[in-house]
Write a protein that holds these residues in place. Sequence first.
Motif, PDB file in Angstrom:
ATOM      1  N   PHE A 100       0.841  -0.975   0.004  1.00 23.48           N
ATOM      2  CA  PHE A 100      -0.072  -0.333  -0.036  1.00 23.48           C
ATOM      3  C   PHE A 100       0.893   1.449   0.026  1.00 23.48           C
ATOM      4  O   PHE A 100       0.390   2.344  -0.890  1.00 23.48           O
ATOM      5  CB  PHE A 100      -0.753   0.129   1.091  1.00 23.48           C
ATOM      6  N   PHE A 101       2.201   1.276   0.686  1.00 22.11           N
ATOM      7  CA  PHE A 101       2.650   2.508   0.818  1.00 22.11           C
ATOM      8  C   PHE A 101       3.386   2.740  -0.292  1.00 22.11           C
ATOM      9  O   PHE A 101       4.172   3.794  -0.795  1.00 22.11           O
ATOM     10  CB  PHE A 101       3.993   2.052   1.896  1.00 22.11           C
ATOM     11  N   GLN A 102       4.027   1.645  -0.932  1.00 21.82           N
ATOM     12  CA  GLN A 102       4.923   1.410  -1.975  1.00 21.82           C
ATOM     13  C   GLN A 102       4.208   2.325  -3.447  1.00 21.82           C
ATOM     14  O   GLN A 102       4.208   3.257  -4.323  1.00 21.82           O
ATOM     15  CB  GLN A 102       5.732   0.512  -2.550  1.00 21.82           C
ATOM     16  N   ARG A 103       2.292   1.575  -3.373  1.00 19.05           N
ATOM     17  CA  ARG A 103       2.092   1.943  -4.586  1.00 19.05           C
ATOM     18  C   ARG A 103       0.835   3.875  -4.269  1.00 19.05           C
ATOM     19  O   ARG A 103       0.597   4.236  -5.302  1.00 19.05           O
ATOM     20  CB  ARG A 103       0.178   1.036  -4.861  1.00 19.05           C
ATOM     21  N   VAL A 104       0.489   3.975  -3.352  1.00 24.31           N
ATOM     22  CA  VAL A 104      -0.781   4.877  -3.409  1.00 24.31           C
ATOM     23  C   VAL A 104      -0.341   5.606  -2.016  1.00 24.31           C
ATOM     24  O   VAL A 104      -0.482   6.825  -1.589  1.00 24.31           O
ATOM     25  CB  VAL A 104      -2.357   4.254  -2.621  1.00 24.31           C
ATOM     26  N   ARG A 105       0.708   5.476  -1.297  1.00 24.97           N
ATOM     27  CA  ARG A 105       1.116   5.954   0.009  1.00 24.97           C
ATOM     28  C   ARG A 105       0.254   7.027   0.927  1.00 24.97           C
ATOM     29  O   ARG A 105       0.924   6.072   1.852  1.00 24.97           O
ATOM     30  CB  ARG A 105       2.356   7.652  -0.696  1.00 24.97           C
ATOM     31  N   ASP A 106      -0.448   7.047   0.845  1.00 22.65           N
ATOM     32  CA  ASP A 106      -1.147   7.338   1.586  1.00 22.65           C
ATOM     33  C   ASP A 106      -2.595   6.809   1.390  1.00 22.65           C
ATOM     34  O   ASP A 106      -3.228   7.374   0.483  1.00 22.65           O
ATOM     35  CB  ASP A 106      -1.507   8.495   2.352  1.00 22.65           C
ATOM     36  N   GLU A 107      -3.657   7.546   2.674  1.00 23.68           N
ATOM     37  CA  GLU A 107      -5.025   7.390   2.365  1.00 23.68           C
ATOM     38  C   GLU A 107      -5.610   8.114   1.320  1.00 23.68           C
ATOM     39  O   GLU A 107      -6.805   7.657   0.860  1.00 23.68           O
ATOM     40  CB  GLU A 107      -6.426   7.371   3.807  1.00 23.68           C
ATOM     41  N   ARG A 108      -4.871   8.839   1.474  1.00 20.37           N
ATOM     42  CA  ARG A 108      -6.762  10.219   0.581  1.00 20.37           C
ATOM     43  C   ARG A 108      -5.960  10.033  -1.379  1.00 20.37           C
ATOM     44  O   ARG A 108      -7.398   9.702  -1.867  1.00 20.37           O
ATOM     45  CB  ARG A 108      -5.556  12.003   0.564  1.00 20.37           C
ATOM     46  N   VAL A 109      -4.475   9.265  -1.175  1.00 20.02           N
ATOM     47  CA  VAL A 109      -4.288   9.062  -2.882  1.00 20.02           C
ATOM     48  C   VAL A 109      -5.262   7.645  -3.257  1.00 20.02           C
ATOM     49  O   VAL A 109      -6.203   7.471  -4.158  1.00 20.02           O
ATOM     50  CB  VAL A 109      -3.134   8.530  -2.712  1.00 20.02           C
ATOM     51  N   ALA A 110      -5.524   6.543  -2.073  1.00 18.95           N
ATOM     52  CA  ALA A 110      -5.599   5.140  -2.376  1.00 18.95           C
ATOM     53  C   ALA A 110      -7.505   6.016  -2.743  1.00 18.95           C
ATOM     54  O   ALA A 110      -8.775   5.139  -2.971  1.00 18.95           O
ATOM     55  CB  ALA A 110      -6.465   5.008  -0.492  1.00 18.95           C
ATOM     56  N   ARG A 111      -7.830   6.429  -2.029  1.00 17.07           N
ATOM     57  CA  ARG A 111      -9.579   6.839  -1.902  1.00 17.07           C
ATOM     58  C   ARG A 111     -10.007   7.528  -3.305  1.00 17.07           C
ATOM     59  O   ARG A 111     -10.915   6.675  -3.998  1.00 17.07           O
ATOM     60  CB  ARG A 111     -10.438   8.168  -0.641  1.00 17.07           C
TER      61      ARG A 111
END
Length: 288
Positions: A100-111
């Motif tokens: 998760f950290f490698q691909r999207v870094r944080d929850e805002r980007v994930a959302r």
Amino acid sequence: MNQRHVFWMAFGLLLILVVMNSWFVVIQTQQAIVFQFRNVVHVIDQPGLHFKIPFIQEVEFFEKRVLAVDAPSQEIMMAEQKPLEVDAFARYRITDPVLFFQRVRDERVARDRLGSLLNASLRSVFGTIKMASVLSAERDDVMAKIRDELNGQVKELGLEIVDVRIRRTDLPQKTSAAVFARMSSQRAQEAAQIRATGQQQALQITSDADRQATIILAEAQGQAEKLKGEGDRKALEIMSEATNKDPQFFAFWRSLSAYREAFKPDNTTFVLSPDSEFFRYFGGGVGK
């Protein structure tokens, strides 16, 4: 203040900073990654007090709880080329914090990524089904299909889609009037067909009833004529038998019947000879 005191004060402050930066707390709703020069050292998913090398290692915290992402309401074209307003959301959790950290870094980007993927999956799945599937018990199967499709896409992001829910499905305003008009027309046609069928059945029932009534009446009239004929025949037989037994009494009875019919209270005037056959019983009695 001499140099020695300054040295010990600086040493004490440095020691405090070292101690404070050598431990951290992971709460029950979190998981953590320990980095050393931005390289992953290990992942911590158990709550409690943990230690790290101060100033060299860093800690990133990530949620362990189930999170939610909303898909903005959008107009989707169904399989039968009918537009439908769909409002849905998905619930997910972070299963691989390193990925998760490698691909999207944080929850805002994930959302943001999940919102785009959810919209794409909604369009992909809804484009292959009919509107009746969304409004029936098949709705759960549709949501499961969207969830499975999303899981195949977000696995490489270190995420797992727990559930997908369709919050609301509505026809667009411009379509609702046309659908209502079409439904009203269909119901009017069905009503007209039902009325026509009812009228046809009513005519058939009435025709059958009239035919049966005609048959019954004809049979009754035939039976009545038969009984009347038998009655007349019986009456003639009785009359004939009575006449043969006492012809004089029968002649007298017929004369009385003639008198009753002739002498009605309507001021009728008869001009006859006194010795006429009509008045033969007014003279000297019966038998003369």
